[in-house]
Design a protein around this motif. Structure first.
Motif, PDB file in Angstrom:
ATOM      1  N   ALA A 165       0.830  -1.211   0.000  1.00 23.28           N
ATOM      2  CA  ALA A 165       0.000   0.000   0.000  1.00 23.28           C
ATOM      3  C   ALA A 165       0.865   1.262   0.000  1.00 23.28           C
ATOM      4  O   ALA A 165       0.501   2.285  -0.614  1.00 23.28           O
ATOM      5  N   VAL A 166       2.011   1.209   0.672  1.00 24.92           N
ATOM      6  CA  VAL A 166       2.919   2.364   0.653  1.00 24.92           C
ATOM      7  C   VAL A 166       3.442   2.593  -0.757  1.00 24.92           C
ATOM      8  O   VAL A 166       3.502   3.732  -1.242  1.00 24.92           O
ATOM      9  N   GLY A 167       3.827   1.516  -1.457  1.00 23.75           N
ATOM     10  CA  GLY A 167       4.214   1.629  -2.862  1.00 23.75           C
ATOM     11  C   GLY A 167       5.576   2.240  -3.078  1.00 23.75           C
ATOM     12  O   GLY A 167       5.688   3.302  -3.717  1.00 23.75           O
ATOM     13  N   ILE A 168       6.617   1.609  -2.558  1.00 19.27           N
ATOM     14  CA  ILE A 168       7.971   2.111  -2.766  1.00 19.27           C
ATOM     15  C   ILE A 168       8.359   1.884  -4.229  1.00 19.27           C
ATOM     16  O   ILE A 168       8.244   0.762  -4.733  1.00 19.27           O
ATOM     17  N   PRO A 169       8.776   2.923  -4.942  1.00 17.86           N
ATOM     18  CA  PRO A 169       9.149   2.748  -6.359  1.00 17.86           C
ATOM     19  C   PRO A 169      10.312   1.774  -6.510  1.00 17.86           C
ATOM     20  O   PRO A 169      11.267   1.771  -5.725  1.00 17.86           O
ATOM     21  N   SER A 185       2.295  -0.648  -7.079  1.00 14.84           N
ATOM     22  CA  SER A 185       1.727   0.673  -7.417  1.00 14.84           C
ATOM     23  C   SER A 185       0.947   1.179  -6.211  1.00 14.84           C
ATOM     24  O   SER A 185      -0.292   1.234  -6.211  1.00 14.84           O
ATOM     25  N   GLY A 186       1.697   1.580  -5.162  1.00 11.39           N
ATOM     26  CA  GLY A 186       1.068   2.097  -3.955  1.00 11.39           C
ATOM     27  C   GLY A 186       0.920   3.607  -4.005  1.00 11.39           C
ATOM     28  O   GLY A 186       0.965   4.230  -5.070  1.00 11.39           O
ATOM     29  N   TRP A 187       0.758   4.194  -2.792  1.00 10.85           N
ATOM     30  CA  TRP A 187       0.472   5.619  -2.734  1.00 10.85           C
ATOM     31  C   TRP A 187       1.687   6.455  -3.160  1.00 10.85           C
ATOM     32  O   TRP A 187       1.530   7.445  -3.892  1.00 10.85           O
ATOM     33  N   ILE A 188       2.855   6.085  -2.766  1.00 13.08           N
ATOM     34  CA  ILE A 188       4.034   6.866  -3.144  1.00 13.08           C
ATOM     35  C   ILE A 188       4.259   6.797  -4.654  1.00 13.08           C
ATOM     36  O   ILE A 188       4.527   7.826  -5.315  1.00 13.08           O
ATOM     37  N   ALA A 189       4.145   5.605  -5.217  1.00 16.27           N
ATOM     38  CA  ALA A 189       4.325   5.467  -6.664  1.00 16.27           C
ATOM     39  C   ALA A 189       3.243   6.212  -7.426  1.00 16.27           C
ATOM     40  O   ALA A 189       3.504   6.826  -8.477  1.00 16.27           O
ATOM     41  N   ALA A 190       2.014   6.171  -6.925  1.00 16.31           N
ATOM     42  CA  ALA A 190       0.921   6.873  -7.615  1.00 16.31           C
ATOM     43  C   ALA A 190       1.095   8.383  -7.543  1.00 16.31           C
ATOM     44  O   ALA A 190       0.874   9.103  -8.537  1.00 16.31           O
ATOM     45  N   LEU A 191       1.486   8.892  -6.379  1.00 15.53           N
ATOM     46  CA  LEU A 191       1.656  10.335  -6.242  1.00 15.53           C
ATOM     47  C   LEU A 191       2.853  10.843  -7.044  1.00 15.53           C
ATOM     48  O   LEU A 191       2.891  12.014  -7.458  1.00 15.53           O
ATOM     49  N   MET A 228      -3.208   3.772 -10.684  1.00 16.78           N
ATOM     50  CA  MET A 228      -2.306   3.405  -9.598  1.00 16.78           C
ATOM     51  C   MET A 228      -2.907   3.743  -8.239  1.00 16.78           C
ATOM     52  O   MET A 228      -2.700   3.015  -7.252  1.00 16.78           O
ATOM     53  N   MET A 229      -3.654   4.845  -8.145  1.00 18.70           N
ATOM     54  CA  MET A 229      -4.315   5.184  -6.883  1.00 18.70           C
ATOM     55  C   MET A 229      -5.402   4.172  -6.527  1.00 18.70           C
ATOM     56  O   MET A 229      -5.589   3.834  -5.349  1.00 18.70           O
ATOM     57  N   VAL A 230      -6.105   3.690  -7.540  1.00 21.90           N
ATOM     58  CA  VAL A 230      -7.125   2.655  -7.280  1.00 21.90           C
ATOM     59  C   VAL A 230      -6.476   1.395  -6.725  1.00 21.90           C
ATOM     60  O   VAL A 230      -6.960   0.789  -5.759  1.00 21.90           O
ATOM     61  N   VAL A 231      -5.342   1.014  -7.327  1.00 15.58           N
ATOM     62  CA  VAL A 231      -4.639  -0.182  -6.829  1.00 15.58           C
ATOM     63  C   VAL A 231      -4.116   0.068  -5.418  1.00 15.58           C
ATOM     64  O   VAL A 231      -4.184  -0.832  -4.556  1.00 15.58           O
ATOM     65  N   LEU A 276      -2.319  11.433 -16.212  1.00 19.44           N
ATOM     66  CA  LEU A 276      -3.384  11.431 -15.212  1.00 19.44           C
ATOM     67  C   LEU A 276      -4.100  10.091 -15.144  1.00 19.44           C
ATOM     68  O   LEU A 276      -4.453   9.624 -14.054  1.00 19.44           O
ATOM     69  N   ALA A 277      -4.322   9.442 -16.286  1.00 23.49           N
ATOM     70  CA  ALA A 277      -5.035   8.162 -16.288  1.00 23.49           C
ATOM     71  C   ALA A 277      -4.227   7.100 -15.550  1.00 23.49           C
ATOM     72  O   ALA A 277      -4.764   6.315 -14.754  1.00 23.49           O
ATOM     73  N   VAL A 278      -2.928   7.077 -15.808  1.00 23.04           N
ATOM     74  CA  VAL A 278      -2.079   6.100 -15.099  1.00 23.04           C
ATOM     75  C   VAL A 278      -2.074   6.392 -13.610  1.00 23.04           C
ATOM     76  O   VAL A 278      -2.095   5.467 -12.772  1.00 23.04           O
TER      77      VAL A 278
END
Length: 333
Positions: free
Chosen positions: A237-241, A246-252, A265-268, A259-261
């Motif tokens: 869920a943290v999403g370390i690149p 594809s967590g929160w850090i990767a999505a942000l 990634m935020m949904v995942v 924007l679509a990607v």
């Protein structure tokens, strides 16, 4: 008038009772018979021989009476008799054990033929060459009090698998917009292939067995592995690149890009967060049920040792190791 002529005062006449005619006749007859009998005559001897029965002589030679003396058994004879009795009892016990084992196998084969438990999971078409690997039936295996929580854990595993698939698609979308994200895409494929069956085998099947057979060992296996699974959910869920998540850090980090990607990634990332929260909630419920079942760590140890000792593979391995050690010691001597 003659009756009156007798003198009542005269002396009585002396009457001899043996002069009676009947008595004299009988005595004369008996005397004549005794005079005529001669015991030494030939006819008398024949008559006596016919009337007497000779005594029968015992057949064979007579043996003198012998007093039988008692013989005390020796200690060796007593020990041999006791050992023979023990061997007979052991043979009888082994025969009965073999009969019981044979009857048990017959009962198991009959029960299997009457109510076969064929594997039904995963549900695959009959034409598929790969057959189901597990048997799963909540109504038949799981008690009514535990069916609801067991189904929730099964649905959590399904959500876990869907989340890993969505993570693979999100990393693929991220890789399409940024070519340097190939490592994340490759790791996402690995996580999907590895974590989907591992989660089913490592924490879902143990809790299914724990509810089915009230096994303390299966409960402990579930708690240990499920706690590790919750930690993995938090990391994902943290999403370390660079970790294939594809967590929160990767999505942000992709907000200023496509924007679509970013939305995908935020949904995942939301799915990973949901899995972590649901896992914590279900872990608390399972722990409360576990405390009500009366399971303990000591009982889990007993089940583990009993399962190891009764395992056929472990027995064969132990027998092979013992025989090899004995052979090596014999050769060394």
């Amino acid at each position: 008038m003659s009756g009156f002529d007798t003198n009542p005062f005269a002396d009585p006449v002396d009457i001899n009772p043996f002069q009676d005619p009947s008595v004299t006749q009988l005595t004369n007859t008996s005397q004549s018979g005794l005079d005529e009998f001669n015991p030494f005559s030939e006819s008398s001897q024949l008559t006596n021989a016919a009337r007497t029965t000779p005594a029968t002589q015992p057949s064979g030679r007579s043996q003198p009476a012998v007093l039988q003396t008692s013989v005390e058994p020796t200690p060796q004879a007593v020990a041999a008799a006791a050992q023979s009795g023990l061997l007979q009892q052991q043979a009888e016990l082994e025969r009965k054990a073999a009969e019981l084992e044979k009857k048990e196998r017959e009962l198991q084969s009959n029960s299997a033929s009457i109510n076969p438990r064929q594997n039904n999971w995963p549900p695959l078409p009959k034409k598929c060459p790969i057959k189901p690997c597990f048997y799963q039936d909540f109504s038949a295996d799981i008690p009514a009090d535990y069916q609801r929580i067991c189904k929730k854990l099964y649905y959590l595993w399904m959500l876990h698998s869907i989340t890993l698939l969505l993570n693979l698609l999100a990393c693929l979308a991220w890789f399409t917009v940024q070519v340097d994200r190939g490592v994340d895409f490759g790791l996402s494929i690995l996580w999907f292939i590895l974590f989907t069956p591992c989660a089913f085998l490592c924490w879902y099947r143990p809790i299914y067995k724990a509810f089915r057979s009230d096994s303390s060992f299966s409960f402990f296996v579930f708690f240990f592995i499920f706690f590790c699974q919750i930690a993995i959910y938090i990391i994902q869920a943290v999403g370390i690149p660079g970790w294939g998540d594809s967590g929160w850090i990767a999505a942000l980090s992709e907000v200023h890009g496509n924007l679509a990607v970013t939305i995908i990634m935020m949904v995942v990332a939301g799915f990973f967060t949901l899995c972590a929260v649901l896992s914590l909630f279900l872990l608390k419920q399972v722990h409360s049920l576990y405390r009500r079942t009366g399971a303990s760590f000591q009982r889990a140890q007993e089940e583990f040792s009993q399962g190891i000792l009764t395992n056929r593979g472990f027995q064969n391995a132990a027998a092979g190791a013992a025989s090899s050690a004995a052979q090596s010691a014999f050769r060394g001597n």
